[in-house]
Scaffold this motif. Structure first.
Motif, PDB file in Angstrom:
ATOM      1  N   LEU A  28      42.774  18.902  30.655  1.00 24.66           N
ATOM      2  CA  LEU A  28      42.302  17.656  30.058  1.00 24.66           C
ATOM      3  C   LEU A  28      43.504  16.993  29.397  1.00 24.66           C
ATOM      4  O   LEU A  28      44.143  17.606  28.537  1.00 24.66           O
ATOM      5  CB  LEU A  28      41.211  17.930  29.009  1.00 24.66           C
ATOM      6  N   GLN A  29      43.825  15.774  29.809  1.00 17.64           N
ATOM      7  CA  GLN A  29      44.998  15.089  29.291  1.00 17.64           C
ATOM      8  C   GLN A  29      44.609  13.851  28.499  1.00 17.64           C
ATOM      9  O   GLN A  29      43.486  13.336  28.620  1.00 17.64           O
ATOM     10  CB  GLN A  29      45.924  14.690  30.439  1.00 17.64           C
ATOM     11  N   ALA A  30      45.536  13.390  27.677  1.00 23.50           N
ATOM     12  CA  ALA A  30      45.299  12.191  26.878  1.00 23.50           C
ATOM     13  C   ALA A  30      44.850  11.043  27.777  1.00 23.50           C
ATOM     14  O   ALA A  30      45.473  10.766  28.799  1.00 23.50           O
ATOM     15  CB  ALA A  30      46.570  11.802  26.126  1.00 23.50           C
ATOM     16  N   GLY A  31      43.743  10.407  27.398  1.00 20.91           N
ATOM     17  CA  GLY A  31      43.208   9.304  28.169  1.00 20.91           C
ATOM     18  C   GLY A  31      42.134   9.708  29.157  1.00 20.91           C
ATOM     19  O   GLY A  31      41.416   8.849  29.689  1.00 20.91           O
ATOM     20  N   ASP A  32      41.999  11.022  29.422  1.00 18.39           N
ATOM     21  CA  ASP A  32      40.967  11.488  30.355  1.00 18.39           C
ATOM     22  C   ASP A  32      39.576  11.268  29.770  1.00 18.39           C
ATOM     23  O   ASP A  32      39.341  11.505  28.584  1.00 18.39           O
ATOM     24  CB  ASP A  32      41.136  12.977  30.667  1.00 18.39           C
ATOM     25  N   ARG A  33      38.670  10.846  30.625  1.00 21.01           N
ATOM     26  CA  ARG A  33      37.284  10.670  30.211  1.00 21.01           C
ATOM     27  C   ARG A  33      36.606  12.028  30.090  1.00 21.01           C
ATOM     28  O   ARG A  33      36.860  12.930  30.901  1.00 21.01           O
ATOM     29  CB  ARG A  33      36.544   9.801  31.223  1.00 21.01           C
ATOM     30  N   VAL A  34      35.782  12.197  29.064  1.00 24.77           N
ATOM     31  CA  VAL A  34      35.071  13.448  28.818  1.00 24.77           C
ATOM     32  C   VAL A  34      33.577  13.181  29.011  1.00 24.77           C
ATOM     33  O   VAL A  34      32.969  12.439  28.239  1.00 24.77           O
ATOM     34  CB  VAL A  34      35.327  13.961  27.384  1.00 24.77           C
TER      35      VAL A  34
END
Length: 233
Positions: A28-34
């Motif tokens: 999970l990276q910065a900006g990824d939708r959760v």
């Protein structure tokens, strides 16, 4: 609390820990939708504990809600990265100063062993755990619960920056040498030298982190100008 509530609480803790690990490894990276549905399927949990885990991450400052997008892993700005590492230098420098006075011989021996293992480690994931354990052991040796609590929050936020900088073999080797400088000061019970060595260690990691962010083009144009100034020497 009912048995169902206890089960959901336990499942939420599991989901939270798994998501933290996904952020650390870069899954999970910065900006990824959760999204609850995707995470629940991947983690093999129901949506309720996943929803609670997302709330926990939001409380930690790791997740934010973006208009028309939804919950996402938060992106850190350049100023925030600078501030985080500044605080890390202060807190871990203070921990090293305290540990120079309070660390037991057993704790010093454990720090020696961890750094020796790190020096011969070729596995990135194992190197991460050894490095993390070295810093946690030193924090424990400082024997200050408030310092531990402050560092725990800081370390969670740093996870957003993604995979560790020890993936660079030259940085990993330098970290071992920097750890040894800290250890020499601790063995000598020299609080000033211990704090200075730890600050130098954190600042070296900070410089490497900024270079990685620059190379990955994860800095704003304004940040690039500041970074160029920082490295002009």
């Amino acid at each position: 609390m009912s048995s169902t509530q206890r089960k959901e609480s336990s499942s939420a803790s599991i989901a939270y820990a798994r998501m933290l690990d996904d952020i650390r490894t870069g899954t999970l990276q910065a900006g990824d939708r959760v999204t609850e549905t995707e995470l629940a399927t991947r983690l093999e949990l129901s949506r309720t504990p996943v929803r609670e885990a997302i709330r926990m991450l939001e409380a930690d400052g790791l997740v934010e809600h973006v208009p028309r997008v939804g919950a996402t892993i938060r992106k850190l700005g350049y100023a925030e990265v600078m501030e985080l590492y500044d605080m890390r230098a202060v807190l871990e420098g203070t921990a090293a100063r305290m540990a120079a006075r309070t660390a037991s011989d057993i704790e010093l021996a454990e720090l020696d062993a961890l750094n020796a293992d790190m020096a011969t480690c070729s596995d990135l994931n194992q190197a991460y755990h050894l490095n993390r354990q070295f810093h946690l052991t030193l924090l424990d040796a400082a024997k200050n619960r408030f310092l531990l609590k402050s560092m725990a929050g800081l370390q969670r936020t740093l996870l957003i920056l993604g995979p560790i900088i020890l993936s660079d073999p030259t940085r990993a080797a330098a970290s071992v040498e920097e750890h040894e400088a800290i250890l020499r000061a601790l063995r000598a019970r020299d609080a000033d030298a211990a704090e200075a060595a730890m600050r130098a260690h954190i600042e070296a990691g900070h410089r490497k982190r900024l270079r990685l962010l620059r190379d990955e083009r994860r800095l704003t144009p304004q940040a690039e100008d500041v970074l160029a100034e920082a490295f002009r020497d």
